[in-house]
Design a protein around this motif. Structure first.
Motif, PDB file in Angstrom:
ATOM      1  N   MET A   1       9.245 101.442  -9.683  1.00  0.00           N
ATOM      2  CA  MET A   1      10.516 101.243  -8.983  1.00  0.00           C
ATOM      3  C   MET A   1      11.667 101.559  -9.937  1.00  0.00           C
ATOM      4  SD  MET A   1       9.359 100.214  -6.067  1.00  0.00           S
ATOM      5  CE  MET A   1      10.728  99.457  -5.213  1.00  0.00           C
ATOM      6  N   THR A   2      12.728 102.155  -9.438  1.00  0.00           N
ATOM      7  CA  THR A   2      13.900 102.464 -10.242  1.00  0.00           C
ATOM      8  C   THR A   2      15.046 101.589  -9.803  1.00  0.00           C
ATOM      9  OG1 THR A   2      14.767 104.146  -8.751  1.00  0.00           O
ATOM     10  CG2 THR A   2      13.108 104.860 -10.352  1.00  0.00           C
ATOM     11  N   SER A   3      16.124 101.628 -10.591  1.00  0.00           N
ATOM     12  CA  SER A   3      17.269 100.793 -10.251  1.00  0.00           C
ATOM     13  C   SER A   3      17.939 101.255  -8.973  1.00  0.00           C
ATOM     14  CB  SER A   3      18.267 100.806 -11.412  1.00  0.00           C
ATOM     15  OG  SER A   3      18.689 102.125 -11.678  1.00  0.00           O
ATOM     16  N   GLU A   4      17.615 102.492  -8.495  1.00  0.00           N
ATOM     17  CA  GLU A   4      18.193 102.973  -7.249  1.00  0.00           C
ATOM     18  C   GLU A   4      17.378 102.542  -6.033  1.00  0.00           C
ATOM     19  OE1 GLU A   4      17.765 105.043  -9.943  1.00  0.00           O
ATOM     20  OE2 GLU A   4      19.856 104.817 -10.493  1.00  0.00           O
ATOM     21  N   THR A   5      16.179 102.018  -6.273  1.00  0.00           N
ATOM     22  CA  THR A   5      15.320 101.611  -5.176  1.00  0.00           C
ATOM     23  C   THR A   5      15.819 100.297  -4.594  1.00  0.00           C
ATOM     24  OG1 THR A   5      13.462 102.627  -6.310  1.00  0.00           O
ATOM     25  CG2 THR A   5      12.950 101.108  -4.512  1.00  0.00           C
ATOM     26  N   PRO A   6      15.850 100.164  -3.249  1.00  0.00           N
ATOM     27  CA  PRO A   6      16.308  98.907  -2.651  1.00  0.00           C
ATOM     28  C   PRO A   6      15.471  97.739  -3.149  1.00  0.00           C
ATOM     29  CG  PRO A   6      16.106 100.633  -0.985  1.00  0.00           C
ATOM     30  CD  PRO A   6      15.484 101.169  -2.237  1.00  0.00           C
ATOM     31  N   LEU A   7      16.104  96.574  -3.168  1.00  0.00           N
ATOM     32  CA  LEU A   7      15.417  95.366  -3.610  1.00  0.00           C
ATOM     33  C   LEU A   7      14.178  95.096  -2.768  1.00  0.00           C
ATOM     34  CD1 LEU A   7      18.121  92.658  -4.352  1.00  0.00           C
ATOM     35  CD2 LEU A   7      16.495  93.639  -5.939  1.00  0.00           C
ATOM     36  N   THR A   8      13.115  94.709  -3.437  1.00  0.00           N
ATOM     37  CA  THR A   8      11.892  94.327  -2.741  1.00  0.00           C
ATOM     38  C   THR A   8      11.715  92.828  -2.885  1.00  0.00           C
ATOM     39  OG1 THR A   8      10.679  94.943  -4.736  1.00  0.00           O
ATOM     40  CG2 THR A   8      10.761  96.567  -2.973  1.00  0.00           C
ATOM     41  N   ILE A   9      12.506  92.069  -2.125  1.00  0.00           N
ATOM     42  CA  ILE A   9      12.387  90.617  -2.142  1.00  0.00           C
ATOM     43  C   ILE A   9      11.059  90.250  -1.484  1.00  0.00           C
ATOM     44  CG2 ILE A   9      13.390  88.437  -1.407  1.00  0.00           C
ATOM     45  CD1 ILE A   9      15.141  89.859  -3.367  1.00  0.00           C
ATOM     46  N   PRO A  10      10.160  89.615  -2.206  1.00  0.00           N
ATOM     47  CA  PRO A  10       8.841  89.348  -1.629  1.00  0.00           C
ATOM     48  C   PRO A  10       8.862  88.231  -0.595  1.00  0.00           C
ATOM     49  CG  PRO A  10       8.993  88.398  -3.815  1.00  0.00           C
ATOM     50  CD  PRO A  10      10.264  89.181  -3.604  1.00  0.00           C
ATOM     51  N   THR A  11       7.993  88.342   0.372  1.00  0.00           N
ATOM     52  CA  THR A  11       7.785  87.282   1.347  1.00  0.00           C
ATOM     53  C   THR A  11       6.864  86.230   0.723  1.00  0.00           C
ATOM     54  OG1 THR A  11       5.789  88.305   2.261  1.00  0.00           O
ATOM     55  CG2 THR A  11       7.922  88.997   3.198  1.00  0.00           C
ATOM     56  N   PRO A  12       6.804  85.023   1.300  1.00  0.00           N
ATOM     57  CA  PRO A  12       5.870  84.016   0.770  1.00  0.00           C
ATOM     58  C   PRO A  12       4.436  84.518   0.704  1.00  0.00           C
ATOM     59  CG  PRO A  12       7.443  82.972   2.228  1.00  0.00           C
ATOM     60  CD  PRO A  12       7.687  84.452   2.346  1.00  0.00           C
ATOM     61  N   GLU A  13       4.012  85.299   1.690  1.00  0.00           N
ATOM     62  CA  GLU A  13       2.646  85.819   1.681  1.00  0.00           C
ATOM     63  C   GLU A  13       2.449  86.818   0.546  1.00  0.00           C
ATOM     64  OE1 GLU A  13      -1.327  86.686   2.580  1.00  0.00           O
ATOM     65  OE2 GLU A  13      -0.030  84.970   2.958  1.00  0.00           O
ATOM     66  N   GLN A  14       3.451  87.643   0.297  1.00  0.00           N
ATOM     67  CA  GLN A  14       3.346  88.590  -0.812  1.00  0.00           C
ATOM     68  C   GLN A  14       3.353  87.874  -2.159  1.00  0.00           C
ATOM     69  OE1 GLN A  14       6.683  91.045   0.415  1.00  0.00           O
ATOM     70  NE2 GLN A  14       5.309  92.794   0.759  1.00  0.00           N
ATOM     71  N   ILE A  15       4.131  86.807  -2.266  1.00  0.00           N
ATOM     72  CA  ILE A  15       4.120  86.024  -3.506  1.00  0.00           C
ATOM     73  C   ILE A  15       2.725  85.465  -3.748  1.00  0.00           C
ATOM     74  CG2 ILE A  15       4.981  83.905  -4.588  1.00  0.00           C
ATOM     75  CD1 ILE A  15       7.677  84.451  -3.226  1.00  0.00           C
ATOM     76  N   ARG A  16       2.098  84.954  -2.697  1.00  0.00           N
ATOM     77  CA  ARG A  16       0.754  84.397  -2.852  1.00  0.00           C
ATOM     78  C   ARG A  16      -0.245  85.488  -3.244  1.00  0.00           C
ATOM     79  NH1 ARG A  16      -3.894  84.219  -0.690  1.00  0.00           N
ATOM     80  NH2 ARG A  16      -3.266  85.571   1.032  1.00  0.00           N
ATOM     81  N   ARG A  17      -0.127  86.675  -2.649  1.00  0.00           N
ATOM     82  CA  ARG A  17      -1.070  87.761  -2.920  1.00  0.00           C
ATOM     83  C   ARG A  17      -0.833  88.435  -4.260  1.00  0.00           C
ATOM     84  NH1 ARG A  17       0.358  91.430   1.670  1.00  0.00           N
ATOM     85  NH2 ARG A  17      -0.850  92.913   0.442  1.00  0.00           N
TER      86      ARG A  17
END
Length: 390
Positions: free
Chosen positions: A1-17
């Protein structure tokens, strides 16, 4: 990911995975409440404040840890240790620990415990270590059967108010290729400086062994300085009080004192435990926790649980708090995780393999999911590459 890529705020499920790495977790602070009740019945322990309902016992542990009373907080560990005095109990608790961490997405963990606290029923120090190691291997096996991957190493802890540090250090060295990856010293910092146990640290250094020291949790900068400069610690257990050597001016300019600069320049790993630090008064809220500034300044910060039972937490829970508070992204989570894996006490090639074969591919898979989703509303530019200044 680069600084130009939109933020990927994780969902609770993604945090768990997400693959996570844990360096600071106490075995006697992470038991399942139901297991405590069952073991108490088996060994005839009648001191539990709640001996029938696991949910109520779980609540009692969390409320006691949050009470602000040191006596009540320490009482919680008297109950867990009381049911961890037999070989079978230690095997069970260690196996369930590995299972629980794996279910939470932890792929590598270093779990610490004090063998000297499990001798009341006649076990030897060696029998305690062998039982815990057996439990960790059993938990790893069960995790594999469930389609999960985890590796658990043990840290043997000496109590700083006791006089067995050298004995425990020698024990850790004897089992260093048999499941034990290092040494730790814990207990109340005030009045019990690590310098009282210099013989243990000198021994470990002569043996080229790894050790961490609980420091900078409650006592402040002198504790950190002693752990590093007198004892030679590889990592700081907590180390959160390093913030006392960092000045932030009204205009946002930051000035590091000499100790803080040393810790950052030397890439000394900080085993930060946000929820636990709130309980012990190191910060008033997650927003005020030093981890935000330490991450921004690129200290070797890591995220940890400390005592999962007493804090009612998990690695996913810790990251969820940080995501909610600081809007951390998957890049940030990967940065913390790579930091932790770099700082682990296993050989370099094994750490590198975990980073390149497990951690990075795991986060890459999660990030790829965002190619098909809109970025989180209100997103700002990312803080940079997950690997920068680890």
């Amino acid at each position: 990911m680069t600084s130009e890529t939109p933020l990927t705020i994780p969902t609770p499920e993604q945090i768990r995975r997400a693959p996570k790495v844990l360096l600071h977790d106490h075995l006697d602070g992470g038991l399942r409440p139901a297991t405590i009740i069952e073991l108490a019945r088996e060994v005839g322990y009648e001191g539990l404040p709640e001996s029938e309902d696991a949910e109520r016992l779980d609540s009692w542990f969390r409320e006691s840890a949050d009470s602000g009373s040191l006596e009540r907080y320490l009482e919680t560990f008297s109950h867990t240790c009381a049911v961890m005095q037999t070989r079978d109990a230690l095997v069970r608790v260690a196996a369930e620990c590995a299972e629980d961490l794996a279910a939470d997405g932890v792929v590598y963990a270093e779990v610490r415990y004090a063998p000297e606290q499990h001798l009341e029923a006649g076990l030897t120090l060696e029998q305690v270590v062998e039982a815990v190691n057996e439990g960790f291997r059993e938990g790893e096996r069960r995790a594999r059967e469930a389609g999960r991957r985890i590796r658990v190493g043990a840290l043997l802890t000496a109590m700083r108010h006791a006089a067995r540090a050298l004995e425990i250090a020698e024990l850790a060295n004897r089992y260093r290729d048999l499941g034990v990856v290092g040494f730790d010293i814990a207990g109340a910092e005030a009045g019990h400086p690590p310098t009282r146990h210099l013989d243990a640290f000198e021994y470990l250094k002569r043996e080229n062994n790894h050790f961490t020291i609980h420091a900078g949790e409650a006592f402040g900068l002198p504790s950190i300085w002693q752990a590093l400069q007198w004892c030679g610690a590889d990592r700081l257990g907590h180390g959160v009080r390093i913030i006392d050597d960092i000045q932030v001016a009204d205009d946002g300019q930051v000035k590091l004192g000499r100790l803080a600069s040393y810790v950052r320049d030397k890439r000394v790993p900080l085993e930060l435990c946000p929820s636990s630090n709130l309980q012990t008064g190191a910060a008033a809220s997650y927003a005020e926790h030093p981890i935000g500034l330490l991450r921004r300044l690129h200290f070797r910060a890591t995220v940890n649980t400390d005592n999962r039972l007493m804090s009612g937490t998990s690695m996913s829970g810790e990251f969820q708090h940080l995501v909610d508070t600081f809007r951390y992204t998957l890049d940030d989570m990967q940065w913390f995780t790579v930091n932790a894996m770099k700082s682990a006490f296993i050989p370099f090639d094994e750490r590198l393999a975990m980073i390149n074969e497990v951690v990075k591919p795991g986060y890459a898979k999660l990030k790829s999911e965002w190619l098909f989703h809109d970025p989180a509303p209100g997103a700002a530019p990312t803080s940079g590459s997950a690997d920068s200044a680890g």
